[in-house]
Design a protein around this motif. Structure first.
Motif, PDB file in Angstrom:
ATOM      1  N   TYR A 130      35.691  33.899  43.575  1.00  0.00           N
ATOM      2  CA  TYR A 130      35.640  32.441  43.650  1.00  0.00           C
ATOM      3  C   TYR A 130      34.926  31.809  42.458  1.00  0.00           C
ATOM      4  O   TYR A 130      35.447  30.895  41.836  1.00  0.00           O
ATOM      5  N   VAL A 131      33.758  32.304  42.120  1.00  0.00           N
ATOM      6  CA  VAL A 131      32.958  31.655  41.081  1.00  0.00           C
ATOM      7  C   VAL A 131      33.457  32.017  39.685  1.00  0.00           C
ATOM      8  O   VAL A 131      33.685  31.135  38.851  1.00  0.00           O
ATOM      9  N   TYR A 132      33.608  33.312  39.394  1.00  0.00           N
ATOM     10  CA  TYR A 132      34.040  33.764  38.073  1.00  0.00           C
ATOM     11  C   TYR A 132      35.203  34.743  38.173  1.00  0.00           C
ATOM     12  O   TYR A 132      35.061  35.932  37.855  1.00  0.00           O
ATOM     13  N   PRO A 133      36.381  34.290  38.576  1.00  0.00           N
ATOM     14  CA  PRO A 133      37.501  35.240  38.665  1.00  0.00           C
ATOM     15  C   PRO A 133      37.961  35.758  37.303  1.00  0.00           C
ATOM     16  O   PRO A 133      38.568  36.811  37.226  1.00  0.00           O
ATOM     17  N   GLU A 134      37.611  35.043  36.234  1.00  0.00           N
ATOM     18  CA  GLU A 134      38.056  35.457  34.902  1.00  0.00           C
ATOM     19  C   GLU A 134      37.073  36.410  34.219  1.00  0.00           C
ATOM     20  O   GLU A 134      37.409  37.015  33.211  1.00  0.00           O
ATOM     21  N   ASP A 135      35.862  36.536  34.739  1.00  0.00           N
ATOM     22  CA  ASP A 135      34.841  37.384  34.124  1.00  0.00           C
ATOM     23  C   ASP A 135      34.141  38.203  35.204  1.00  0.00           C
ATOM     24  O   ASP A 135      33.256  37.709  35.903  1.00  0.00           O
ATOM     25  N   ILE A 136      34.518  39.457  35.358  1.00  0.00           N
ATOM     26  CA  ILE A 136      34.020  40.275  36.463  1.00  0.00           C
ATOM     27  C   ILE A 136      32.516  40.528  36.361  1.00  0.00           C
ATOM     28  O   ILE A 136      31.810  40.525  37.373  1.00  0.00           O
ATOM     29  N   LYS A 137      31.996  40.713  35.144  1.00  0.00           N
ATOM     30  CA  LYS A 137      30.559  40.958  34.997  1.00  0.00           C
ATOM     31  C   LYS A 137      29.745  39.749  35.440  1.00  0.00           C
ATOM     32  O   LYS A 137      28.756  39.897  36.159  1.00  0.00           O
ATOM     33  N   ALA A 138      30.153  38.574  35.028  1.00  0.00           N
ATOM     34  CA  ALA A 138      29.456  37.355  35.442  1.00  0.00           C
ATOM     35  C   ALA A 138      29.606  37.145  36.946  1.00  0.00           C
ATOM     36  O   ALA A 138      28.664  36.713  37.619  1.00  0.00           O
ATOM     37  N   GLY A 139      30.768  37.469  37.477  1.00  0.00           N
ATOM     38  CA  GLY A 139      30.994  37.345  38.913  1.00  0.00           C
ATOM     39  C   GLY A 139      30.086  38.250  39.716  1.00  0.00           C
ATOM     40  O   GLY A 139      29.540  37.850  40.749  1.00  0.00           O
ATOM     41  N   ILE A 140      29.905  39.473  39.235  1.00  0.00           N
ATOM     42  CA  ILE A 140      29.010  40.409  39.926  1.00  0.00           C
ATOM     43  C   ILE A 140      27.576  39.914  39.855  1.00  0.00           C
ATOM     44  O   ILE A 140      26.853  39.929  40.865  1.00  0.00           O
ATOM     45  N   LEU A 141      27.149  39.461  38.688  1.00  0.00           N
ATOM     46  CA  LEU A 141      25.776  38.986  38.528  1.00  0.00           C
ATOM     47  C   LEU A 141      25.487  37.785  39.429  1.00  0.00           C
ATOM     48  O   LEU A 141      24.483  37.763  40.150  1.00  0.00           O
ATOM     49  N   MET A 156      28.928  28.485  36.373  1.00  0.00           N
ATOM     50  CA  MET A 156      28.761  28.212  37.785  1.00  0.00           C
ATOM     51  C   MET A 156      28.399  26.746  37.952  1.00  0.00           C
ATOM     52  O   MET A 156      27.494  26.247  37.321  1.00  0.00           O
ATOM     53  N   GLU A 157      29.120  26.075  38.804  1.00  0.00           N
ATOM     54  CA  GLU A 157      28.851  24.677  39.087  1.00  0.00           C
ATOM     55  C   GLU A 157      27.972  24.565  40.317  1.00  0.00           C
ATOM     56  O   GLU A 157      27.841  25.501  41.099  1.00  0.00           O
ATOM     57  N   ILE A 158      27.414  23.399  40.509  1.00  0.00           N
ATOM     58  CA  ILE A 158      26.535  23.174  41.652  1.00  0.00           C
ATOM     59  C   ILE A 158      27.287  23.354  42.968  1.00  0.00           C
ATOM     60  O   ILE A 158      26.713  23.758  43.969  1.00  0.00           O
ATOM     61  N   TYR A 159      28.578  23.100  42.963  1.00  0.00           N
ATOM     62  CA  TYR A 159      29.369  23.237  44.181  1.00  0.00           C
ATOM     63  C   TYR A 159      29.514  24.689  44.620  1.00  0.00           C
ATOM     64  O   TYR A 159      29.754  24.971  45.782  1.00  0.00           O
ATOM     65  N   ASP A 160      29.370  25.600  43.690  1.00  0.00           N
ATOM     66  CA  ASP A 160      29.484  27.025  44.016  1.00  0.00           C
ATOM     67  C   ASP A 160      28.295  27.533  44.833  1.00  0.00           C
ATOM     68  O   ASP A 160      28.385  28.564  45.482  1.00  0.00           O
ATOM     69  N   VAL A 161      27.202  26.796  44.798  1.00  0.00           N
ATOM     70  CA  VAL A 161      26.009  27.189  45.542  1.00  0.00           C
ATOM     71  C   VAL A 161      26.247  27.092  47.042  1.00  0.00           C
ATOM     72  O   VAL A 161      25.557  27.739  47.824  1.00  0.00           O
ATOM     73  N   VAL A 162      27.245  26.333  47.463  1.00  0.00           N
ATOM     74  CA  VAL A 162      27.533  26.222  48.897  1.00  0.00           C
ATOM     75  C   VAL A 162      27.994  27.556  49.479  1.00  0.00           C
ATOM     76  O   VAL A 162      28.060  27.683  50.700  1.00  0.00           O
ATOM     77  N   LEU A 163      28.288  28.512  48.640  1.00  0.00           N
ATOM     78  CA  LEU A 163      28.638  29.840  49.154  1.00  0.00           C
ATOM     79  C   LEU A 163      27.450  30.513  49.832  1.00  0.00           C
ATOM     80  O   LEU A 163      27.641  31.328  50.731  1.00  0.00           O
ATOM     81  N   ILE A 164      26.236  30.179  49.431  1.00  0.00           N
ATOM     82  CA  ILE A 164      25.057  30.813  50.020  1.00  0.00           C
ATOM     83  C   ILE A 164      24.958  30.507  51.517  1.00  0.00           C
ATOM     84  O   ILE A 164      24.833  31.435  52.321  1.00  0.00           O
ATOM     85  N   PRO A 165      25.038  29.229  51.944  1.00  0.00           N
ATOM     86  CA  PRO A 165      25.025  28.987  53.395  1.00  0.00           C
ATOM     87  C   PRO A 165      26.221  29.616  54.110  1.00  0.00           C
ATOM     88  O   PRO A 165      26.106  30.030  55.272  1.00  0.00           O
ATOM     89  N   LEU A 166      27.349  29.708  53.431  1.00  0.00           N
ATOM     90  CA  LEU A 166      28.516  30.350  54.027  1.00  0.00           C
ATOM     91  C   LEU A 166      28.248  31.834  54.265  1.00  0.00           C
ATOM     92  O   LEU A 166      28.573  32.376  55.328  1.00  0.00           O
ATOM     93  N   ILE A 167      27.621  32.488  53.303  1.00  0.00           N
ATOM     94  CA  ILE A 167      27.258  33.899  53.458  1.00  0.00           C
ATOM     95  C   ILE A 167      26.267  34.056  54.604  1.00  0.00           C
ATOM     96  O   ILE A 167      26.401  34.959  55.435  1.00  0.00           O
TER      97      ILE A 167
END
Length: 78
Positions: free
Chosen positions: A44-55, A1-12
């Protein structure tokens, strides 16, 4: 997860606020934030790893709904 992915929180938060404006019951908003977070984490964050994406999605959804601090306040009121 990159720092840019954190912008999803305000979007949510914004999407949940829109749902609140349109009359969704307040008790349903935290689970909706959690679902939005999980979807964002998986697709968006981990499309290649579903477990990491869920976490990561759970962490983002909980952060967006404020359950980290809100849950503590509810427990202290009892």
């Amino acid at each position: 997860m990159e720092i840019y992915d954190v912008v999803l929180i305000p979007l949510i938060i914004g999407m949940v606020e829109l749902l609140k404006m349109y009359g969704m019951k307040k008790r349903l908003l935290p689970p909706v934030a959690l679902v939005f977070g999980i979807v964002g984490g998986i697709f968006y964050v981990y499309p290649e790893d579903i477990k990491a994406g869920i976490l990561v999605g759970v962490m983002m959804g909980l952060s967006a709904s404020g359950l980290y601090s809100g849950g503590k306040a509810v427990v202290e009121k009892k």
